[in-house]
Write a protein that holds these residues in place. Structure first.
Motif, PDB file in Angstrom:
ATOM      1  N   VAL A  28       0.863  -1.181   0.000  1.00  0.00           N
ATOM      2  CA  VAL A  28       0.000   0.000   0.000  1.00  0.00           C
ATOM      3  C   VAL A  28       0.895   1.224   0.000  1.00  0.00           C
ATOM      4  O   VAL A  28       1.934   1.244   0.669  1.00  0.00           O
ATOM      5  CB  VAL A  28      -0.931   0.030   1.232  1.00  0.00           C
TER       6      VAL A  28
ATOM      7  N   ILE B 183     -10.549   3.302   2.447  1.00  0.00           N
ATOM      8  CA  ILE B 183      -9.406   3.761   3.244  1.00  0.00           C
ATOM      9  C   ILE B 183      -9.980   4.520   4.426  1.00  0.00           C
ATOM     10  O   ILE B 183     -10.539   5.620   4.269  1.00  0.00           O
ATOM     11  CB  ILE B 183      -8.454   4.671   2.439  1.00  0.00           C
TER      12      ILE B 183
ATOM     13  N   VAL C  35      -7.060  -0.222   5.577  1.00  0.00           N
ATOM     14  CA  VAL C  35      -7.340  -0.500   4.171  1.00  0.00           C
ATOM     15  C   VAL C  35      -8.224  -1.730   4.107  1.00  0.00           C
ATOM     16  O   VAL C  35      -7.870  -2.779   4.635  1.00  0.00           O
ATOM     17  CB  VAL C  35      -6.036  -0.743   3.375  1.00  0.00           C
TER      18      VAL C  35
END
Length: 263
Positions: free
Chosen positions: A120, A161, A228
């Motif tokens: 990420v 998110i 996430v």
């Protein structure tokens, strides 16, 4: 001992337990090597058989014990394929070869996805990786690299998110939060991941824009957790937390963001 018929076999396996993760193909005791391989290729289950197999039908039964697919087997054919799609039940599938009502061979294979978040990154720290089509928002979006390590296709339907980020994702049911990099912009409905496939999924919800209702920069550095999560159609949804640090800044949007993904 009476040989079970295809009908009794189909009815006897209701409630078969699903298996998780990747799995090698296995053979049932009465297979006798008649099935050489059963594997997923793209969105199809491909079954290879011995030339000596004497059967007129190949049937597939899903993990719930329900008939999934069936095809007639012509003489000399040693390979058949069945469409899987992205609406299938994940778990162990049984493959049966029958001659009339007699089952002459059977085998099993696991068909299910297994998604993992590989990496990420915040756009501002990875501008070379972010699509040019994002324009001025490249720095406040993020990428999530996802790999399908399972044996079946999967659809990613939403990217969230959340946590201690400047602009936590707040999607409606009809939004994906995924940028359509392949078509040059806008929101992408979903992302298909085939077995062994790896893809970057880009956000389309400005999660690291300080114009949101989340964290602002402060005169002292701040630490928190960014969450996430990925919503999927077939298998289990994914959720992973990462340490995030915001540097000190006198401006509400002037701090640097460091996301610790454990790499």
């Amino acid at each position: 001992m009476t040989q079970p018929t295809r009908r009794t076999l189909l009815c006897s396996i209701a409630g078969a337990a699903a298996l998780s993760g990747c799995s090698e193909n296995t053979e049932s005791p009465n297979d006798s090597g008649q099935f050489e391989q059963a594997s997923v290729e793209d969105q199809q289950l491909v079954v290879s058989m011995s030339e000596s197999l004497d059967a007129d039908t190949i049937s597939v039964v899903n993990p719930d014990g329900e008939a999934f697919a069936e095809t007639d087997l012509s003489a000399g054919v040693t390979r058949v394929a069945f469409d899987i799609g992205t609406e299938y039940v994940p778990g162990e599938y049984r493959i049966l070869a029958t001659d009339g009502e007699e089952t002459v061979a059977e085998t099993t294979t696991v068909i299910e996805p297994d998604l993992e978040i590989v990496e990420v990154g915040v756009g501002a720290n990875h501008l070379d990786r972010m699509p040019e089509e994002l324009g001025s928002t490249r720095d406040v979006e993020c990428f999530v690299e996802v790999e399908n390590r399972g044996q079946g296709p999967e659809l990613v339907e939403q990217l969230h998110i959340k946590g201690e980020v400047p602009n936590p994702t707040n999607l409606t049911e009809n939004e994906s939060g995924i940028f359509d990099a392949e078509n040059g912009g806008g929101e992408k409905d979903r992302v298909l991941l085939l077995r062994t496939q790896q893809k970057d999924i880009f956000s389309n919800s400005l999660p690291f824009s300080f114009e949101g209702d989340g964290i602002d920069c402060e005169p002292e550095s701040q630490q928190g957790l960014a969450e996430v999560s990925i919503s999927t159609r077939v298998g289990a949804d994914l959720k992973q937390e990462y340490d995030v640090t915001y540097s000190a800044s006198s401006e509400y949007d002037g701090c640097d963001i460091a996301l610790d993904t454990g790499g």
